[in-house]
Design a protein around this motif. Sequence first.
Motif, PDB file in Angstrom:
ATOM      1  N   UNK A  47     -93.383 -48.503 -74.926  1.00 46.37           N
ATOM      2  CA  UNK A  47     -92.409 -48.398 -73.838  1.00 46.37           C
ATOM      3  C   UNK A  47     -91.189 -49.256 -74.135  1.00 46.37           C
ATOM      4  N   UNK A  48     -91.431 -50.461 -74.645  1.00 45.07           N
ATOM      5  CA  UNK A  48     -90.318 -51.341 -74.997  1.00 45.07           C
ATOM      6  C   UNK A  48     -89.416 -50.674 -76.036  1.00 45.07           C
ATOM      7  N   UNK A  49     -90.058 -50.103 -77.060  1.00 45.24           N
ATOM      8  CA  UNK A  49     -89.279 -49.457 -78.119  1.00 45.24           C
ATOM      9  C   UNK A  49     -88.478 -48.274 -77.564  1.00 45.24           C
ATOM     10  N   UNK A  50     -89.139 -47.503 -76.694  1.00 45.00           N
ATOM     11  CA  UNK A  50     -88.494 -46.302 -76.154  1.00 45.00           C
ATOM     12  C   UNK A  50     -87.402 -46.634 -75.139  1.00 45.00           C
ATOM     13  N   UNK A  51     -87.435 -47.852 -74.614  1.00 42.40           N
ATOM     14  CA  UNK A  51     -86.332 -48.280 -73.746  1.00 42.40           C
ATOM     15  C   UNK A  51     -85.072 -48.541 -74.568  1.00 42.40           C
ATOM     16  N   UNK A  52     -85.271 -48.955 -75.818  1.00 47.31           N
ATOM     17  CA  UNK A  52     -84.118 -49.360 -76.625  1.00 47.31           C
ATOM     18  C   UNK A  52     -83.134 -48.202 -76.784  1.00 47.31           C
ATOM     19  N   UNK A  53     -83.656 -46.972 -76.932  1.00 49.13           N
ATOM     20  CA  UNK A  53     -82.715 -45.836 -77.002  1.00 49.13           C
ATOM     21  C   UNK A  53     -82.765 -44.975 -75.737  1.00 49.13           C
ATOM     22  N   UNK A  54     -83.279 -45.600 -74.670  1.00 48.73           N
ATOM     23  CA  UNK A  54     -83.201 -44.996 -73.333  1.00 48.73           C
ATOM     24  C   UNK A  54     -84.026 -43.720 -73.193  1.00 48.73           C
ATOM     25  N   UNK A  55     -85.051 -43.557 -74.053  1.00 50.18           N
ATOM     26  CA  UNK A  55     -85.992 -42.458 -73.801  1.00 50.18           C
ATOM     27  C   UNK A  55     -86.826 -42.791 -72.573  1.00 50.18           C
ATOM     28  N   UNK A  56     -86.986 -44.079 -72.322  1.00 51.23           N
ATOM     29  CA  UNK A  56     -87.518 -44.540 -71.031  1.00 51.23           C
ATOM     30  C   UNK A  56     -86.424 -45.356 -70.370  1.00 51.23           C
ATOM     31  N   UNK A  57     -86.298 -45.185 -69.067  1.00 49.86           N
ATOM     32  CA  UNK A  57     -85.280 -45.959 -68.371  1.00 49.86           C
ATOM     33  C   UNK A  57     -85.907 -47.189 -67.737  1.00 49.86           C
ATOM     34  N   UNK A  58     -85.465 -48.356 -68.140  1.00 48.66           N
ATOM     35  CA  UNK A  58     -86.013 -49.570 -67.546  1.00 48.66           C
ATOM     36  C   UNK A  58     -85.585 -49.685 -66.078  1.00 48.66           C
ATOM     37  N   UNK A  59     -86.366 -50.433 -65.309  1.00 48.56           N
ATOM     38  CA  UNK A  59     -86.018 -50.628 -63.902  1.00 48.56           C
ATOM     39  C   UNK A  59     -84.972 -51.730 -63.753  1.00 48.56           C
ATOM     40  N   UNK A  60     -85.101 -52.764 -64.582  1.00 44.64           N
ATOM     41  CA  UNK A  60     -84.146 -53.879 -64.522  1.00 44.64           C
ATOM     42  C   UNK A  60     -83.864 -54.369 -65.928  1.00 44.64           C
ATOM     43  N   UNK A  61     -82.803 -55.114 -66.053  1.00 42.54           N
ATOM     44  CA  UNK A  61     -82.487 -55.719 -67.337  1.00 42.54           C
ATOM     45  C   UNK A  61     -81.441 -54.921 -68.093  1.00 42.54           C
ATOM     46  N   UNK A  62     -81.080 -55.423 -69.260  1.00 41.29           N
ATOM     47  CA  UNK A  62     -80.037 -54.748 -70.031  1.00 41.29           C
ATOM     48  C   UNK A  62     -80.417 -54.676 -71.497  1.00 41.29           C
ATOM     49  N   UNK A  63     -79.897 -53.665 -72.162  1.00 38.58           N
ATOM     50  CA  UNK A  63     -80.083 -53.513 -73.600  1.00 38.58           C
ATOM     51  C   UNK A  63     -78.729 -53.224 -74.224  1.00 38.58           C
ATOM     52  N   UNK A  64     -78.380 -53.987 -75.242  1.00 37.74           N
ATOM     53  CA  UNK A  64     -77.151 -53.739 -75.980  1.00 37.74           C
ATOM     54  C   UNK A  64     -77.502 -53.365 -77.407  1.00 37.74           C
ATOM     55  N   UNK A  65     -76.854 -52.316 -77.903  1.00 34.30           N
ATOM     56  CA  UNK A  65     -77.008 -51.920 -79.305  1.00 34.30           C
ATOM     57  C   UNK A  65     -75.694 -52.273 -79.989  1.00 34.30           C
ATOM     58  N   UNK A  66     -75.739 -53.155 -80.956  1.00 33.37           N
ATOM     59  CA  UNK A  66     -74.522 -53.603 -81.667  1.00 33.37           C
ATOM     60  C   UNK A  66     -73.410 -53.921 -80.663  1.00 33.37           C
ATOM     61  N   UNK A  67     -73.778 -54.646 -79.619  1.00 34.22           N
ATOM     62  CA  UNK A  67     -72.788 -55.113 -78.660  1.00 34.22           C
ATOM     63  C   UNK A  67     -72.446 -54.136 -77.556  1.00 34.22           C
ATOM     64  N   UNK A  68     -72.975 -52.910 -77.629  1.00 36.75           N
ATOM     65  CA  UNK A  68     -72.631 -51.910 -76.619  1.00 36.75           C
ATOM     66  C   UNK A  68     -73.831 -51.631 -75.727  1.00 36.75           C
TER      67      UNK A  68
END
Lengths: 252, 221
Positions: A47-68
């Motif tokens: 689930x953590x991995x799949x949140x990184x590219x938004x295949x799962x949508x987290x409920x809270x928190x943020x993820x940045x890929x190369x600053x975006x």
Amino acid sequence: MPETTAVSIRQLSKSFADVEVLRDVNLEVAAGDVVTILGASGSGKSTLLRCINWLEQPDRGSIHIAGERIGLDDSGKRMGAKALARVRAKTGMVFQSFNLWPHLNVLHNITEAPIHVMGKPRDEAETHARELLAKVGLSDKAEAYPGTLSGGQKQRVAIARALAMQPEVMLFDEPTSALDPELVGEVLAVIKDLSAEGYTMVIVTHEMSFARAVSNQVVFLDKGLIVERADPESFFDRPSTTRVQRFLENHG
Amino acid sequence: MSNWEILWQARDEFWAGFLSTMQIFGLSITGAFLIGCFMLYLLEGRPSGGKLSLRVFIDGMRMLPFLMLAYLLYYGLPTFGIRLDAWWSGVGALAVYHGCYFAEIFRGSRLVFPQGQIEAAEAHGFTRGKMFLRLILPQIVMQTRPLIGNQLIYALKDTAFLVIITVRELTAAANSLSGTYFIPTEAFLVVIGFYWAVSIAMEIIIKQCGRFGAKRGFDHA
């Protein structure tokens, strides 16, 4: 945020119905890092991995890929489909079940996204694809269809397909779990080569000796919490929590 | 002069009727296929009111005798001030009616489409439209090939109904010859021959298309 951070995960939480699968997860992946995520089944690592590219949508928190930021814009609103697709394309994902597109041959599986998502000219995309096929040891399979390949070959094509996006980070979701034991080695060898070449990777795996050999950071998840993070030597030789000690005993 | 000789003399009428049928069939089945694909695209994604209405429309069409739809377009629409000629009413009715069948055929295949492939497409930055056109639709068409062949034959046979709304096609030609010379058996046998020939040709072509899918592992025959 410095340019050298490939993935930055802050305070990530996610529940499925009543079950909290990720709890305030923080993780920084620097460019060139290889991070393996370990943990028992159901610990939340996929689930953590799949949140990184938004295949799962987290409920809270943020993820940045190369600053975006992915998924939400800076004001916290959902990204439009086009913007989301563009940020997603900065990640390359390899799935447990390969998920190749069976109607396209190997070469076209690899060139499909570069041509139709990134807008690369066909000949440039094909040249790059053939280089990647050479890298994963499948130069002779360019014209083959996925249905005719072994599991190990399919997974190597999937790796080439993800690399063709020239991603900031490669995400591997249990890449060898669906393979016959004798095919595991060829896939792990390819991933090891990539780490030697300096690719940034986040890998969910059950292969302990592989994790030890390939990663420079090991993260252990238990019930959605990161209970230990360490360099591989410390993690495998001197685990600091009893939970990890027990896990390692069970995984020989 | 034997009955068969009479028909031979009238071969130009049969031929004209046949060409007309093939024109109607070619145009309407192309339209139907495109309508089916478009409806499938509209049904993509999370359920919504619009999608529910579309499903009701598709089912409503499928449960309607084709002739009723042809009647409705040709005799019914003028009361609303819309007057289509018989030919276009027929083509339109066939395209919409069989479009709904195509949509339902595709929908069945879409239901079992592997979710993993969708995720792979999303992970590679595909947006909905491109994913549908390049990855989903081609596979669904390959997967449903035998059902598409079946639907083509249905649509061909349904063109015969258009004689009732005065379209000059193959069945109309037979009708008029059998009425003029009173040779219904022979006239209709000739027409049956035409329908069979076209159907068999289509079956052969559709079967050959299976090779394309077989190479990709979609067919095992």
